[in-house]
Design an enzyme around this catalytic site. Structure first.
Site, PDB file in Angstrom:
ATOM      1  N   GLY A  57       1.738  -6.862   3.959  1.00  0.00           N
ATOM      2  CA  GLY A  57       2.721  -7.753   3.335  1.00  0.00           C
ATOM      3  C   GLY A  57       4.040  -7.046   3.107  1.00  0.00           C
ATOM      4  O   GLY A  57       5.116  -7.577   3.422  1.00  0.00           O
ATOM      5  N   GLY A  64       5.120   6.283  11.040  1.00  0.00           N
ATOM      6  CA  GLY A  64       5.085   5.708   9.697  1.00  0.00           C
ATOM      7  C   GLY A  64       5.214   4.197   9.706  1.00  0.00           C
ATOM      8  O   GLY A  64       5.467   3.577  10.739  1.00  0.00           O
ATOM      9  N   SER A 116       9.525  -0.520  15.878  1.00  0.00           N
ATOM     10  CA  SER A 116       8.710   0.103  14.833  1.00  0.00           C
ATOM     11  C   SER A 116       7.704   1.095  15.422  1.00  0.00           C
ATOM     12  O   SER A 116       7.445   2.152  14.843  1.00  0.00           O
ATOM     13  CB  SER A 116       7.987  -0.999  14.047  1.00  0.00           C
ATOM     14  OG  SER A 116       6.872  -0.488  13.400  1.00  0.00           O
ATOM     15  N   GLY A 126       1.253  -1.262   3.773  1.00  0.00           N
ATOM     16  CA  GLY A 126       0.667  -2.553   3.386  1.00  0.00           C
ATOM     17  C   GLY A 126       1.261  -3.631   4.273  1.00  0.00           C
ATOM     18  O   GLY A 126       2.478  -3.694   4.457  1.00  0.00           O
ATOM     19  N   GLY A 167      -0.134  -6.407  21.611  1.00  0.00           N
ATOM     20  CA  GLY A 167       0.321  -5.035  21.846  1.00  0.00           C
ATOM     21  C   GLY A 167       1.045  -4.913  23.173  1.00  0.00           C
ATOM     22  O   GLY A 167       1.976  -5.660  23.464  1.00  0.00           O
ATOM     23  N   ALA A 174       2.791  -0.098  11.903  1.00  0.00           N
ATOM     24  CA  ALA A 174       3.411  -1.308  11.330  1.00  0.00           C
ATOM     25  C   ALA A 174       3.985  -2.230  12.399  1.00  0.00           C
ATOM     26  O   ALA A 174       4.712  -3.176  12.070  1.00  0.00           O
ATOM     27  CB  ALA A 174       4.507  -0.921  10.343  1.00  0.00           C
ATOM     28  N   ALA A 175       3.638  -1.995  13.668  1.00  0.00           N
ATOM     29  CA  ALA A 175       4.260  -2.780  14.739  1.00  0.00           C
ATOM     30  C   ALA A 175       3.953  -4.271  14.592  1.00  0.00           C
ATOM     31  O   ALA A 175       4.840  -5.120  14.722  1.00  0.00           O
ATOM     32  CB  ALA A 175       3.803  -2.264  16.102  1.00  0.00           C
ATOM     33  N   GLY A 176       2.696  -4.598  14.324  1.00  0.00           N
ATOM     34  CA  GLY A 176       2.331  -6.011  14.149  1.00  0.00           C
ATOM     35  C   GLY A 176       3.033  -6.623  12.948  1.00  0.00           C
ATOM     36  O   GLY A 176       3.463  -7.786  12.981  1.00  0.00           O
ATOM     37  N   ASP A 177       3.175  -5.849  11.885  1.00  0.00           N
ATOM     38  CA  ASP A 177       3.855  -6.354  10.681  1.00  0.00           C
ATOM     39  C   ASP A 177       5.335  -6.597  10.976  1.00  0.00           C
ATOM     40  O   ASP A 177       5.911  -7.598  10.538  1.00  0.00           O
ATOM     41  CB  ASP A 177       3.710  -5.360   9.528  1.00  0.00           C
ATOM     42  CG  ASP A 177       2.252  -5.022   9.260  1.00  0.00           C
ATOM     43  OD1 ASP A 177       1.399  -5.907   9.482  1.00  0.00           O
ATOM     44  OD2 ASP A 177       1.971  -3.886   8.859  1.00  0.00           O
ATOM     45  N   GLY A 183       1.921  -7.960  25.303  1.00  0.00           N
ATOM     46  CA  GLY A 183       2.919  -8.941  24.887  1.00  0.00           C
ATOM     47  C   GLY A 183       2.417  -9.900  23.829  1.00  0.00           C
ATOM     48  O   GLY A 183       1.492  -9.598  23.068  1.00  0.00           O
ATOM     49  N   ASN A 220       0.825  -1.222   0.000  1.00  0.00           N
ATOM     50  CA  ASN A 220       0.000   0.000   0.000  1.00  0.00           C
ATOM     51  C   ASN A 220       0.846   1.253   0.000  1.00  0.00           C
ATOM     52  O   ASN A 220       2.018   1.241   0.406  1.00  0.00           O
ATOM     53  CB  ASN A 220      -0.874   0.066   1.267  1.00  0.00           C
ATOM     54  CG  ASN A 220      -1.971  -0.959   1.282  1.00  0.00           C
ATOM     55  OD1 ASN A 220      -2.356  -1.468   0.233  1.00  0.00           O
ATOM     56  ND2 ASN A 220      -2.466  -1.264   2.461  1.00  0.00           N
TER      57      ASN A 220
HETATM   58  O1  RIB Z   1      -0.554  -3.038   9.281  1.00  0.00           O
HETATM   59  C1  RIB Z   1      -0.347  -1.714   8.891  1.00  0.00           C
HETATM   60  C2  RIB Z   1      -0.696  -1.508   7.453  1.00  0.00           C
HETATM   61  O2  RIB Z   1      -2.066  -1.761   7.307  1.00  0.00           O
HETATM   62  C3  RIB Z   1      -0.493  -0.101   6.954  1.00  0.00           C
HETATM   63  O3  RIB Z   1       0.789   0.116   6.427  1.00  0.00           O
HETATM   64  C4  RIB Z   1      -1.602   0.098   5.969  1.00  0.00           C
HETATM   65  O4  RIB Z   1      -1.176   0.103   4.658  1.00  0.00           O
HETATM   66  C5  RIB Z   1      -2.579  -1.027   6.242  1.00  0.00           C
HETATM   67  O5  RIB Z   1      -2.687  -1.892   5.233  1.00  0.00           O
END
Ligand code: RIB
Length: 313
Positions: free
Chosen positions: A42, A291, A286, A40, A226, A253-256, A229, A12
């Protein structure tokens, strides 16, 4: 084991407005800044994986537009193999509109665009790479048939498969036995299982949630919670790791990032607790910067952060 991570997932263009507080319905609030970031789920996961210095390939799709060009360049600049990414002439690049407040709380609306038009042919184009993957990671931010097809190929190829079921959607029963690790957050867990946190002590909730997923064929459950933990269970063994104490600026983006760290740990054969700590450290770092992809930190910083917490990996 071949140390290579393949991510089939969403890409994204994020537009992030920072404001003193989140707007309520019908309200306009003045933002202190509006910034554009690569995002995004992924792509963010791929950036964390690549930042951990492990070969990372991304399979997905962007549009042939200004946003697609920007996010593609951003991914390449992080060293991600983008040779299996498709550029759509008919669908626009996915775009997320995000609001954040000074506590790091956010609201997000997302238009999937090209992310929801990933075909089997596009995934087949990455089959040689999927067959070399040690870890395969996908999410539900792409069309479900694509995620399911990718999981089937990766499962057959013997990769460790991770499904990040975010956002929560209806999943078919056939998907669960293809999944080595399912990684919902707390809210997503509740949506999938119907087992509500508020109705029982947290340890009971974790165990019952694990039973729900594992009885459907998933091998391992990892819930990201979160500031509470992360929790892991394979049905017989369970591990909880507390969150690191940080000042969250933006948790977008912490979870990613957690997923990138988890995938790195699994690809390198670390024990499960170490994998959780790696993921948690990536997520914490993150969350400390505004951002999505720009907030994701390199391996040296992740290991140094863990060392500061007394954890040597
Ligand atoms: O998990 C965070 C992401 O979810 C963001 O970067 C946003 O693009 C959404 O898809």
């Amino acid at each position: 084991m071949n140390k290579q991570i393949v991510i089939l997932g969403s890409i994204n263009y994020d537009i992030t407005a920072s404001a003193e507080r989140l707007p309520v319905r019908g309200e306009t609030v003045s933002a202190t800044s509006v910034d554009m970031f690569g995002g995004g789920k992924g792509a963010n996961q791929a950036v964390q994986s690549a930042q951990m210095a492990i070969p990372t390939t991304m399979i997905g799709q962007v549009g042939n537009d200004m946003q697609g060009k920007a996010v593609l360049e951003a991914l390449k600049s992080k060293g991600i193999d983008c040779s299996r990414l498709h550029i759509s002439e008919t669908n626009r690049t996915g775009c997320a509109s995000i609001y954040i407040d000074p506590n790091g709380d956010n609201m997000l609306a997302y238009a999937p665009g090209a992310n929801h038009h990933i075909t089997k042919e596009m995934i087949d184009n990455g089959l040689d790479i999927i067959r070399q993957a040690s870890v395969f990671l996908t999410q539900t931010e792409i069309n479900l048939d694509a995620a399911l097809y990718g999981l089937k190929l990766a499962h057959e190829a013997g990769a460790i498969t991770i499904l990040n079921p975010a956002p929560a959607i209806s999943l078919p029963d056939e998907i669960f036995p293809l999944v080595d690790f399912i990684t919902p957050n707390e809210t997503e867990s509740e949506v999938y299982t119907g087992i509500l946190r508020s109705e029982m002590p947290i340890e009971d909730w974790k165990q019952r949630t694990a039973e729900w997923f594992i009885s459907r064929g998933v091998k391992n459950l990892c819930i990201t919670m979160g500031e509470k933990g992360a929790f892991y269970s394979n049905g017989t063994e369970s591990i909880s790791v507390p969150a690191f104490s940080i000042k969250a600026v933006d948790t977008t983006a912490a979870g990613d990032s957690f997923h990138g760290g988890l995938a790195y740990g699994l690809a390198n054969g670390y024990d499960m607790k170490t994998c959780l700590l790696l993921g948690s450290a990536c997520g914490a770092l993150s969350a400390m910067t505004l951002g999505a992809q720009n907030s994701i930190q390199p391996k040296e910083r992740v290991l140094a952060f863990l060392k500061e917490q007394g954890i040597i990996i």
